[in-house]
Design a protein around this motif. Structure first.
Motif, PDB file in Angstrom:
ATOM      1  N   ALA A 247     -37.235   0.343  -8.105  1.00 37.87           N
ATOM      2  CA  ALA A 247     -37.314   1.174  -6.900  1.00 37.87           C
ATOM      3  C   ALA A 247     -36.922   0.353  -5.679  1.00 37.87           C
ATOM      4  N   GLU A 248     -36.304   1.025  -4.716  1.00 40.95           N
ATOM      5  CA  GLU A 248     -35.966   0.368  -3.459  1.00 40.95           C
ATOM      6  C   GLU A 248     -37.089   0.609  -2.470  1.00 40.95           C
ATOM      7  N   CYS A 249     -37.545  -0.452  -1.835  1.00 42.08           N
ATOM      8  CA  CYS A 249     -38.670  -0.348  -0.907  1.00 42.08           C
ATOM      9  C   CYS A 249     -38.148  -0.397   0.536  1.00 42.08           C
ATOM     10  N   VAL A 250     -38.599   0.538   1.347  1.00 44.58           N
ATOM     11  CA  VAL A 250     -38.208   0.618   2.751  1.00 44.58           C
ATOM     12  C   VAL A 250     -39.455   0.430   3.606  1.00 44.58           C
ATOM     13  N   VAL A 251     -39.384  -0.486   4.568  1.00 44.06           N
ATOM     14  CA  VAL A 251     -40.512  -0.727   5.482  1.00 44.06           C
ATOM     15  C   VAL A 251     -40.209  -0.017   6.795  1.00 44.06           C
ATOM     16  N   SER A 252     -41.140   0.828   7.222  1.00 47.03           N
ATOM     17  CA  SER A 252     -40.929   1.574   8.469  1.00 47.03           C
ATOM     18  C   SER A 252     -42.093   1.342   9.428  1.00 47.03           C
ATOM     19  N   GLY A 253     -41.815   1.641  10.705  1.00 50.86           N
ATOM     20  CA  GLY A 253     -42.866   1.576  11.717  1.00 50.86           C
ATOM     21  C   GLY A 253     -43.224   0.188  12.184  1.00 50.86           C
ATOM     22  N   ILE A 254     -42.286  -0.742  12.133  1.00 51.10           N
ATOM     23  CA  ILE A 254     -42.571  -2.099  12.611  1.00 51.10           C
ATOM     24  C   ILE A 254     -42.669  -2.071  14.134  1.00 51.10           C
ATOM     25  N   ARG A 255     -43.835  -2.372  14.647  1.00 50.75           N
ATOM     26  CA  ARG A 255     -44.053  -2.336  16.092  1.00 50.75           C
ATOM     27  C   ARG A 255     -43.419  -3.557  16.750  1.00 50.75           C
ATOM     28  N   PRO A 256     -43.152  -3.469  18.067  1.00 48.08           N
ATOM     29  CA  PRO A 256     -42.541  -4.608  18.766  1.00 48.08           C
ATOM     30  C   PRO A 256     -43.323  -5.912  18.604  1.00 48.08           C
ATOM     31  N   ALA A 257     -44.650  -5.828  18.709  1.00 48.83           N
ATOM     32  CA  ALA A 257     -45.465  -7.045  18.597  1.00 48.83           C
ATOM     33  C   ALA A 257     -45.339  -7.659  17.210  1.00 48.83           C
ATOM     34  N   ILE A 258     -45.300  -6.790  16.183  1.00 44.10           N
ATOM     35  CA  ILE A 258     -45.168  -7.291  14.817  1.00 44.10           C
ATOM     36  C   ILE A 258     -43.778  -7.881  14.604  1.00 44.10           C
ATOM     37  N   ALA A 259     -42.757  -7.238  15.175  1.00 44.18           N
ATOM     38  CA  ALA A 259     -41.393  -7.754  15.061  1.00 44.18           C
ATOM     39  C   ALA A 259     -41.298  -9.153  15.671  1.00 44.18           C
ATOM     40  N   GLN A 260     -41.936  -9.332  16.839  1.00 44.82           N
ATOM     41  CA  GLN A 260     -41.919 -10.651  17.482  1.00 44.82           C
ATOM     42  C   GLN A 260     -42.642 -11.677  16.620  1.00 44.82           C
ATOM     43  N   THR A 261     -43.769 -11.267  16.026  1.00 49.41           N
ATOM     44  CA  THR A 261     -44.524 -12.183  15.171  1.00 49.41           C
ATOM     45  C   THR A 261     -43.684 -12.627  13.984  1.00 49.41           C
ATOM     46  N   ILE A 262     -42.992 -11.671  13.359  1.00 41.52           N
ATOM     47  CA  ILE A 262     -42.160 -11.993  12.191  1.00 41.52           C
ATOM     48  C   ILE A 262     -41.042 -12.958  12.581  1.00 41.52           C
ATOM     49  N   VAL A 263     -40.442 -12.725  13.749  1.00 43.07           N
ATOM     50  CA  VAL A 263     -39.371 -13.616  14.219  1.00 43.07           C
ATOM     51  C   VAL A 263     -39.914 -15.015  14.486  1.00 43.07           C
ATOM     52  N   HIS A 264     -41.075 -15.079  15.165  1.00 44.93           N
ATOM     53  CA  HIS A 264     -41.671 -16.383  15.486  1.00 44.93           C
ATOM     54  C   HIS A 264     -42.077 -17.136  14.229  1.00 44.93           C
ATOM     55  N   LEU A 265     -42.482 -16.376  13.187  1.00 42.88           N
ATOM     56  CA  LEU A 265     -42.879 -17.023  11.938  1.00 42.88           C
ATOM     57  C   LEU A 265     -41.667 -17.487  11.132  1.00 42.88           C
ATOM     58  N   GLY A 266     -40.490 -17.034  11.549  1.00 46.14           N
ATOM     59  CA  GLY A 266     -39.268 -17.443  10.855  1.00 46.14           C
ATOM     60  C   GLY A 266     -39.081 -16.780   9.504  1.00 46.14           C
ATOM     61  N   LEU A 267     -39.701 -15.606   9.316  1.00 42.80           N
ATOM     62  CA  LEU A 267     -39.576 -14.898   8.040  1.00 42.80           C
ATOM     63  C   LEU A 267     -38.254 -14.149   7.982  1.00 42.80           C
ATOM     64  N   ASP A 268     -37.594 -14.220   6.859  1.00 40.91           N
ATOM     65  CA  ASP A 268     -36.292 -13.584   6.680  1.00 40.91           C
ATOM     66  C   ASP A 268     -36.471 -12.225   6.022  1.00 40.91           C
ATOM     67  N   LEU A 269     -36.215 -11.167   6.790  1.00 39.19           N
ATOM     68  CA  LEU A 269     -36.300  -9.811   6.246  1.00 39.19           C
ATOM     69  C   LEU A 269     -34.911  -9.222   6.020  1.00 39.19           C
ATOM     70  N   GLY A 270     -33.922 -10.104   5.906  1.00 39.96           N
ATOM     71  CA  GLY A 270     -32.560  -9.635   5.770  1.00 39.96           C
ATOM     72  C   GLY A 270     -32.327  -8.792   4.530  1.00 39.96           C
ATOM     73  N   THR A 271     -33.094  -9.045   3.475  1.00 37.04           N
ATOM     74  CA  THR A 271     -32.913  -8.292   2.229  1.00 37.04           C
ATOM     75  C   THR A 271     -33.786  -7.044   2.163  1.00 37.04           C
ATOM     76  N   VAL A 272     -34.574  -6.807   3.227  1.00 35.32           N
ATOM     77  CA  VAL A 272     -35.497  -5.675   3.235  1.00 35.32           C
ATOM     78  C   VAL A 272     -34.942  -4.555   4.105  1.00 35.32           C
ATOM     79  N   LYS A 273     -34.904  -3.354   3.579  1.00 32.53           N
ATOM     80  CA  LYS A 273     -34.486  -2.193   4.360  1.00 32.53           C
ATOM     81  C   LYS A 273     -35.615  -1.826   5.322  1.00 32.53           C
ATOM     82  N   THR A 274     -35.304  -1.702   6.597  1.00 36.23           N
ATOM     83  CA  THR A 274     -36.308  -1.332   7.603  1.00 36.23           C
ATOM     84  C   THR A 274     -35.807  -0.139   8.406  1.00 36.23           C
TER      85      THR A 274
END
Length: 295
Positions: A239-266
């Motif tokens: 199954a393909e998993c899609v992540v939705s509803g990423i809030r601005p604060a969470i997006a900033q946290t993910i960027v600051h943590l250096g996590l790569d979501l390039g392979t994840v559909k958002t």
């Protein structure tokens, strides 16, 4: 107490006393609040339960381990003591009150011992009373430990049930399931999310799974890693998993943590994620103008 003592020692006299007065002790205990309020079907049931505990005490005294809560004699009654303590806790009694009810089992036994050794030397009576008191104190400790363990196990089961209830899987369309997450995500809940979603993918034969985190206020690095693992696990299930509803604060946290979501559909919202999944399934979406006749 020494591990090996000759016959006639206080522990063996207490053992013989318990075996000799087994019926009388059980009858007196059956009238105590701890037994009377737990075994409500019949008094005979309470008496039989009391006999089992007296037998256990006699076995512990026979092994000369009256101070040891791990003595083999307590093994058979540990579960019963746990149920009794847990039943009183569920009835609204505090730990202190349950402990007091357990302590109330000592006087009926002590009085019988005094009557039994009425003609014995005072020193002998004191030694046997002390031994019996220690044995009853150990029984009380075993009962409280067992009841607390039972209570903790119940809390853990209820917590898991609440996590499962708080993690519903919704079938949005044939082949599309979604998990709308609300509230704080921790490692335990993230694990439940993964297990629940994977089970739903199998049960619903889903091709797409949507993780909607609109209602999640914040995400730390550990939770983000759990989400990534969930996406990877869903992919392994076909199954393909899609992540939705990423809030601005969470997006900033993910960027600051250096996590790569390039392979994840958002997608920005659950609606956008559903639209994407429907498009991938080949379903057409048509907006009907206001006032138009819907067919």
């Amino acid at each position: 107490m020494p591990e090996h003592e000759a016959d006639g020692t206080p522990t063996l006299e207490v053992r013989d006393f318990l075996r000799r007065r087994r019926e009388q002790i059980a009858q007196r205990w059956a009238d105590e609040p701890l037994f009377r309020t737990v075994f409500t079907v019949s008094r005979d049931e309470a008496v039989e339960a009391g006999k089992v505990i007296v037998d256990a005490l006699a076995q512990v005294a026979d092994s000369h381990r009256v101070e040891d809560p791990d003595a083999a004699g307590f093994t058979e009654v540990r579960e019963q003591l746990a149920r009794m303590g847990a039943a009183r806790s569920r009835a609204g009694l505090s730990t202190t009150q349950v402990s007091s009810e357990l302590a109330a089992l000592w006087p009926p036994v002590g009085n019988l011992l005094v009557a039994d050794l009425e003609e014995a030397p005072a020193e002998r009576l004191r030694e046997c009373s002390t031994t019996l008191s220690v044995l009853m104190g150990t029984l009380r400790l075993v009962a409280m430990q067992s009841a607390l363990n039972e209570g903790q196990a119940l809390i853990d089961r209820q917590r898991l049930q609440l996590l499962e209830v708080a993690t519903p899987v919704i079938k949005l369309w044939d082949g599309i399931v979604a998990v709308p997450l609300i509230g704080t995500l921790d490692s335990a809940r993230s694990q439940v999310v993964m297990e629940t979603l994977l089970n739903a993918i199998v049960d619903q034969h889903a091709r797409f799974a949507i993780l909607d985190i609109t209602g999640v206020p914040t995400v730390d690095s550990l939770v983000a890693q759990h989400l990534m693992k969930t996406v990877a696990a869903a992919r392994l299930m076909g199954a393909e998993c899609v992540v939705s509803g990423i809030r601005p604060a969470i997006a900033q946290t993910i960027v600051h943590l250096g996590l790569d979501l390039g392979t994840v559909k958002t997608r920005a919202s659950l609606a956008d994620a559903l639209g994407y999944c429907l498009h991938e399934l080949g379903a057409g979406i048509v907006n009907v103008p206001d006032g138009a006749v819907r067919r």
